[in-house]
Scaffold this active site. Structure first.
Site, PDB file in Angstrom:
ATOM      1  N   ASP A  43      48.106  28.118  34.212  1.00 17.57           N
ATOM      2  CA  ASP A  43      47.387  27.887  32.957  1.00 17.57           C
ATOM      3  C   ASP A  43      47.307  26.383  32.732  1.00 17.57           C
ATOM      4  OD1 ASP A  43      46.690  27.928  30.055  1.00 17.57           O
ATOM      5  OD2 ASP A  43      47.133  30.062  30.258  1.00 17.57           O
ATOM      6  N   ASN A  44      46.174  25.898  32.217  1.00 21.92           N
ATOM      7  CA  ASN A  44      46.121  24.464  31.901  1.00 21.92           C
ATOM      8  C   ASN A  44      46.460  24.207  30.430  1.00 21.92           C
ATOM      9  OD1 ASN A  44      43.840  25.295  30.580  1.00 21.92           O
ATOM     10  ND2 ASN A  44      42.450  23.822  31.533  1.00 21.92           N
ATOM     11  N   GLY A  79      38.261  32.226  46.149  1.00 21.15           N
ATOM     12  CA  GLY A  79      38.604  31.558  47.412  1.00 21.15           C
ATOM     13  C   GLY A  79      40.060  31.809  47.773  1.00 21.15           C
ATOM     14  N   LYS A 131      40.432  35.310  49.047  1.00 22.59           N
ATOM     15  CA  LYS A 131      39.945  35.423  50.433  1.00 22.59           C
ATOM     16  C   LYS A 131      40.999  34.896  51.402  1.00 22.59           C
ATOM     17  CE  LYS A 131      36.043  33.580  53.062  1.00 22.59           C
ATOM     18  NZ  LYS A 131      36.128  32.107  53.125  1.00 22.59           N
ATOM     19  N   TYR A 173      29.623  31.196  27.196  1.00 22.68           N
ATOM     20  CA  TYR A 173      30.632  32.204  27.563  1.00 22.68           C
ATOM     21  C   TYR A 173      29.948  33.380  28.269  1.00 22.68           C
ATOM     22  CZ  TYR A 173      34.615  35.417  26.870  1.00 22.68           C
ATOM     23  OH  TYR A 173      35.664  36.288  27.040  1.00 22.68           O
ATOM     24  N   TYR A 226      31.394  38.097  46.694  1.00 23.71           N
ATOM     25  CA  TYR A 226      32.591  38.001  47.559  1.00 23.71           C
ATOM     26  C   TYR A 226      32.985  39.377  48.080  1.00 23.71           C
ATOM     27  CZ  TYR A 226      33.969  33.125  47.508  1.00 23.71           C
ATOM     28  OH  TYR A 226      34.018  31.781  47.745  1.00 23.71           O
ATOM     29  N   THR A 283      39.920  42.742  21.344  1.00 26.14           N
ATOM     30  CA  THR A 283      41.328  43.135  21.460  1.00 26.14           C
ATOM     31  C   THR A 283      42.143  42.311  20.473  1.00 26.14           C
ATOM     32  OG1 THR A 283      40.956  43.596  23.787  1.00 26.14           O
ATOM     33  CG2 THR A 283      43.244  43.348  23.107  1.00 26.14           C
TER      34      THR A 283
END
Ligand code: UDP
Length: 315
Positions: free
Chosen positions: A34-35, A105, A108, A148, A162, A178
């Site tokens: 998380d940033n 990525g 994968k 968004y 992907y 929620t």
């Protein structure tokens, strides 16, 4: 004994942190990334120090490097309340596009199963009610909510690409409104705004005439549904939410009643592109996942209001 490992991006946020709890309770190691632009370490403070839990402060729009085996990646990083994405429009677009690309990525590279947190906002201001997964939506790409909605629509497209092109195992959950403990009191969404106003003895601000509808799901139900989807083999999107629909005016009245508040309702201008109706059709989740919500709104509201009171410093 083999223990799988899951990565949760946005794991210090409202939903992400509940998901970390759920995965740990199912015997899965969790790596939370998380940033902290809308997440908060307070949401995961109770997990720090466990040897099955790790936290990395990182922006997932940058390359994600992790050593070791990863079995599941749950991409939940994103500002998610209308106020947040109005204030963070570029970050919202970047985490939905570049962040999803980086998380895919990683999936994968690790041969991990990937689950995308998508949203009922992909349906925009819907022309049908309830919304089922086959509905393509009615989104204004250039409106204030477009940052968004379009980021999540792009994220769904990238996830399917992907899956189809790289053969990655993918899951897409479309999350409807929620609520529950760990929502931010100041995140601008209807419930925290109403509770905050009632606690301060201020009027509740209902936008428009309050006839617009939403359908609110308690967080424990949502997280159960997401876990079931993760463990299923359904690659196409699945709605998870509570189909009990209510107008925002009625919702404000319910909050006042439960809180025993004497605050009044005050009407303010309806924000641009605010959806007029929203209610999930959960037939697919019922049939495929054998899931439906269990927590009644009154019970969920009582728990959530208790939480807001416990973090609130206004007496
Ligand atoms: N809303 C409101 N007063 C507030 C905050 C929100 O009347 O103080 C309305 C908002 O216009 C929308 C509904 O409540 O119609 C739900 O808004 P929220 O921000 O919770 O989420 P949304 O479902 O719009 O993403």
């Amino acid at each position: 004994m083999f223990k799988p490992t899951a990565v949760v991006t946005g794991g210090a946020g409202f939903l992400g942190s509940h998901l970390c709890d759920k995965l740990l309770s199912e015997g899965i190691n969790v790596i939370c990334i998380d940033n902290l632009i809308t997440g908060n370490t307070a949401n995961i403070a109770h997990l720090v120090g466990r040897d099955d839990f790790k936290f990395y402060k990182q922006d997932v729009t940058e390359y994600i490097y992790l050593a070791g085996k990863v079995d599941y990646i749950l991409h939940f990083a994103s500002p998610a309340s209308p106020i947040d994405y109005l204030q963070l429009p570029i970050q919202t677009l970047k985490v939905g596009s570049l962040g999803t690309h980086k998380a895919l990525g990683l999936a994968k590279e690790k041969k991990a199963r990937f689950l995308l947190a998508s949203t009922s906002e992909v349906y925009g201001d819907p022309a049908i009610n309830p919304q089922n997964e086959d509905y393509w939506g009615n989104v204004n790409p250039i409106g204030p909510r477009g940052v968004y909605d379009e980021a999540k629509r792009f994220a769904e497209a990238l996830t399917m690409a992907y899956h189809r092109y790289h053969g990655i195992e993918t899951r897409i959950v479309r999350i409807f409104n929620t609520y529950g403990p760990r929502m931010r009191l100041n995140d601008g969404r209807a419930l925290p705004a109403f509770v905050d106003q009632a606690l301060r003895g201020e009027n509740l601000t209902v936008f428009g005439d309050g006839s617009q509808t939403r359908s609110f799901c308690f967080v424990s139900d949502l997280v159960d549904g997401i876990f079931k989807l993760l463990m299923s083999d359904e690659t196409e999107p699945v709605n998870i939410g509570n189909p009990s629909e209510i107008t925002i005016k009625q919702f404000a009245e319910e909050v006042l009643k439960i809180m025993g508040s004497k605050s009044k309702i005050e009407y303010k201008e309806l924000p641009e592109d605010d959806p007029k109706v929203r209610r999930p059709d959960i037939t697919k989740a019922k049939n495929i996942l054998n899931w439906e919500p269990k927590v009644e709104r009154e019970e969920g509201l009582i728990k959530t209001i208790e939480y807001f009171k416990s973090i609130n410093h206004i007496s």
